[in-house]
Design an enzyme around this catalytic site. Sequence first.
Site, PDB file in Angstrom:
ATOM      1  N   CYS A 153      -1.699   5.059   5.420  1.00  0.00           N
ATOM      2  CA  CYS A 153      -1.373   4.713   4.031  1.00  0.00           C
ATOM      3  C   CYS A 153      -0.057   3.948   4.097  1.00  0.00           C
ATOM      4  O   CYS A 153       0.883   4.379   4.774  1.00  0.00           O
ATOM      5  CB  CYS A 153      -1.210   5.979   3.192  1.00  0.00           C
TER       6      CYS A 153
ATOM      7  N   CYS B  81      -3.292  -1.898   1.315  1.00  0.00           N
ATOM      8  CA  CYS B  81      -3.573  -0.552   0.844  1.00  0.00           C
ATOM      9  C   CYS B  81      -4.852  -0.075   1.541  1.00  0.00           C
ATOM     10  O   CYS B  81      -5.917  -0.669   1.344  1.00  0.00           O
ATOM     11  CB  CYS B  81      -3.776  -0.601  -0.667  1.00  0.00           C
TER      12      CYS B  81
HETATM   13  N1  DGL Z   1      -0.604   2.674  -0.300  1.00  0.00           N
HETATM   14  C1  DGL Z   1      -1.939   3.050  -0.421  1.00  0.00           C
HETATM   15  C2  DGL Z   1      -2.696   3.166   0.883  1.00  0.00           C
HETATM   16  O1  DGL Z   1      -2.364   2.493   1.842  1.00  0.00           O
HETATM   17  C3  DGL Z   1      -2.408   4.015  -1.460  1.00  0.00           C
HETATM   18  C4  DGL Z   1      -1.555   5.083  -2.023  1.00  0.00           C
HETATM   19  C5  DGL Z   1      -2.164   5.620  -3.301  1.00  0.00           C
HETATM   20  O2  DGL Z   1      -2.159   4.892  -4.286  1.00  0.00           O
HETATM   21  O3  DGL Z   1      -2.665   6.755  -3.288  1.00  0.00           O
HETATM   22  O4  DGL Z   1      -3.637   3.903   1.003  1.00  0.00           O
END
Ligand code: DGL
Length: 274
Positions: free
Chosen positions: A182, A70
Amino acid sequence: MRIGVFDSGLGGLSTLLACLRYLPSAEYRFFGDVAHAPYGDKDPQAVRRWTAEAYERFLAAGVDAVVLACNTATSAAAAPLREQSPVPILGLEPAIKKALDVESGPILLLATTLTVRGDKLRALLQRMDGAQQRVRAVACPGLMEIVEAQTTDWRAQAESYWRERLLPHFVELRPKGLVLGCTHYCWLEDAFRDWVGPGCRVYDGNDGLARHLWRRLYGTEAPAPGALPQVARVQLEFSAQREEKTQQASAWLASRGVLVERAGMARPRPFTRG
Ligand code: DGL
């Protein structure tokens, strides 16, 4: 070898897939903090706390490494967690460096609001020659939710999002590279390739993270990535909507040909692209 993989939801499964190409027989614990998602619109202190809780959970499970799958959690929490960690903590950064090295024109970066506003991205852009002039970072509130919800028309919704909110940036900037900052956006990678066309390459940080994970675990350069295993040992855990998310996650992995062993359910539902 046991590896903890963490995200706010399903997006981090794209990182898990990259890790499986290098470490197909490791045992994975995947934890999605669905109860607090989306992280991208939250206070960084809260994201730091939730990430620390997930990290503690992995340590209690005896993992050999923690992967923050993430970008948002990495931006908010990786540095303080690393200070005293007995195991390596790998974090995801938008693959800007790779895009800048390969391309000679402008780069469009898509990420969450928290990642775009974070000190980590600012520092990254300052460190790289020409990055501040060449990279335009655009926050995409709401895009993660479209991917996460997995409604039958999620891809059509994502396409409308692209047309209405991102295409104007694309047309104005004419980027040579599009960086998916993301892990949720990585599930739209094929769609992004179609939308941007052949003149713009699409980048993400998953393969780089997986190779880095190998280096931290074995102290050598990673070998070439292999094929995805047909069966992977993955314990899927979520902080809310457990059954539904486990089904969705299993179906996503199955859509890439990976069946989950010990996923807490009998058979994954077939994946539909919507
Ligand atoms: N999947 C996450 C990232 O790579 C975050 C998405 C979220 O929870 O806003 O930033």
